[in-house]
Scaffold this motif. Structure first.
Motif, short mmCIF file in Angstrom:
data_model
loop_
_atom_site.label_atom_id
_atom_site.label_comp_id
_atom_site.label_asym_id
_atom_site.label_seq_id
_atom_site.Cartn_x
_atom_site.Cartn_y
_atom_site.Cartn_z
N ILE A 220 -38.01 0.87 -17.82
CA ILE A 220 -38.82 1.20 -16.65
C ILE A 220 -38.56 0.10 -15.64
O ILE A 220 -38.81 -1.06 -15.90
CB ILE A 220 -40.32 1.33 -17.00
CG1 ILE A 220 -40.81 0.16 -17.86
CG2 ILE A 220 -40.60 2.62 -17.70
CD1 ILE A 220 -42.30 0.18 -18.10
N THR A 252 -44.84 -1.66 -14.27
CA THR A 252 -43.46 -1.81 -14.72
C THR A 252 -43.01 -3.26 -14.67
O THR A 252 -42.28 -3.73 -15.54
CB THR A 252 -42.50 -0.95 -13.86
OG1 THR A 252 -42.58 -1.36 -12.50
CG2 THR A 252 -42.86 0.52 -13.96
N GLY A 308 -46.94 5.80 -12.45
CA GLY A 308 -47.18 4.37 -12.27
C GLY A 308 -48.43 4.12 -11.45
O GLY A 308 -49.21 3.20 -11.73
N MET A 346 -44.17 6.72 -18.90
CA MET A 346 -43.23 5.96 -18.07
C MET A 346 -41.88 5.77 -18.76
O MET A 346 -40.84 5.77 -18.13
CB MET A 346 -43.83 4.61 -17.70
CG MET A 346 -44.95 4.71 -16.66
SD MET A 346 -45.50 3.11 -16.04
CE MET A 346 -46.53 2.53 -17.37
#
Length: 425
Positions: A220, A252, A308, A346
């Motif tokens: 990610i 991330t 996210g 993710m």
């Protein structure tokens, strides 16, 4: 269980995320005389091998330690990484614990002048002084490289590069003029193995033992804008609290940092589980190097994906709710629970596998994996806020003795905060 070879199956599948986020690293085992794995040589297979450059060296090392779940990739074994002579001066080596990595260094080639060969000695000496081990191939045994030989920790003898009858004099010369361990590489037959073993060689690599295996991992990658924010904060020597705030804003970024700092290559003896601790342990200089490397291996993906954004809202909401009921030191862990609760989405892999690649406190894992422990009711309430299920919301709020007004106000604050983070991008 003992380390065993698997020459047929990848250690992880690609998951469902996009191919842009796939890191593929090939590894080939280096075995000792008992056929136990001594280490692995790594090769980047994520992109076409058009050229071996200083940049590709840095990317391979960075990806191997940051992304490809280092325990699955190399465990506690020694990592052998091919380098260009140019990359030996690279700042990426400052991020690596020298005891974990062997740098395979090429000779400049037949056309190199004595001055060019001598010009590389200070760099090689500096690497040795910093604790790195260096591996050369058998070309280093030529007279022109006599000054390099004492710097060798390993000398790799490519059995496809010289005639069988030269094996004994090469081994004898290398043993007499260096303290290096000898590695017979490109061993393809039992006869070759037995010949080199009889000469006292202790380490072996080649198709006769195992073909390279592919290790895949989903990554990610933070947006380049966020990484640039981090780099700017570090360059102006911002306070740890300011850097910590940025890490909290981008799941991330924080995920990559925790995974990197807890990788085997970093060499820490304890697991780092908080953003503040990670920043303090890494220090501004290494944090800058890490961010710069992350920037070079990321892609400009524009605005953060919706998942996210949702993760950031969850983290902030859990932090605000925890502040009502838990001690201040627990609020950071509540934030981590919220942010990492969407790691499976993710990464495109099951949450259990995603969590294997980053160190987290046990209460955080209990909440994420088993819906248990002190943070579980907060996570349940956070999810209820997203679902629009009034009954679930009422149950979860009542379990924590929080009023609808308290929860709704915290949720509004979390949404506003998350939106403000991306407004400047």
């Amino acid at each position: 269980m003992p380390d065993t070879l698997d020459s047929s199956n990848p250690t992880a599948d690609a998951g469902t995320a996009g191919s842009d986020n796939l890191v593929i690293i090939a590894r080939q085992a280096i075995l000792d005389e008992q056929r136990a794995v001594y280490g692995y040589e790594l090769f980047d297979r994520s992109t076409a091998a058009d050229a071996h450059t200083a940049a590709s060296d840095a990317a391979l090392l960075f990806n191997a330690l940051s992304y490809a779940g280092s325990e699955a990739l190399v465990g506690r074994k020694t990592v052998f990484i091919n380098c260009t002579l140019e990359s030996l001066s690279g700042a990426h080596l400052e991020l690596i614990h020298p005891e974990k990595v062997v740098l395979e260094v090429p000779t400049p080639g037949a056309s190199a002048t004595p001055e060019e060969i001598a010009g590389h000695i200070p760099t090689l000496q500096d690497l040795r002084a910093r604790g790195f081990r260096i591996a050369f191939n058998q070309e280093v045994l030529r007279r022109a490289y006599a000054a390099w030989v004492p710097l060798a920790s390993f000398i790799k003898l490519d059995l496809q590069a010289f005639k069988p009858e030269l094996a004994q004099p090469l081994v004898k010369f290398a043993t007499a003029h260096s303290q290096a361990k000898l590695v017979a590489e490109k061993v393809e037959t039992a006869e070759q193995y037995e010949r080199m073993a009889a000469l006292g060689v202790k380490l072996f690599q080649g198709y006769w033992f195992a073909h390279p295996t592919m290790v895949k991992a989903q990554t990610i990658r933070p947006s380049q804008a966020t990484i640039l924010q981090l780099i700017n904060l570090v360059r102006k020597q911002a306070a740890v609290s300011e850097i910590e705030d940025l890490l909290k804003k981008d799941p991330t970024l924080s995920f990559n940092l925790l995974r990197f700092i807890n990788s085997s290559g970093f060499g820490l003896s304890v697991e780092i589980t908080s953003f503040r601790h990670a920043v303090m342990i890494l220090g501004l200089k290494k944090l800058f190097r890490w961010a710069a490397l992350l920037l070079t291996t990321s892609r400009n993906t524009g605005s953060p994906p919706a998942v996210g954004q949702t993760a950031v809202v969850r983290g902030r909401l859990m932090e605000l709710l925890a502040a009502e009921l838990l001690p201040p030191e627990e609020c950071d862990n509540a934030f981590v629970v919220g942010v990492f609760s969407l790691l499976d989405a993710m990464l495109g892999v099951p949450l259990e596998r995603a969590l294997e690649t980053v160190a987290l406190p046990q209460p955080v894992v209990d909440a994420l994996m088993h819906n248990q422990g002190v943070f579980a009711p907060f996570l349940e309430l956070t999810r209820a806020c997203e679902s629009g299920d009034d009954e679930a919301f009422a149950r979860a709020a009542e379990a924590l003795h929080l009023s609808n007004r308290q929860v709704n106000w915290a949720h509004l604050q979390a949404l506003t905060w998350a939106e403000s983070l991306t407004a400047g991008e």
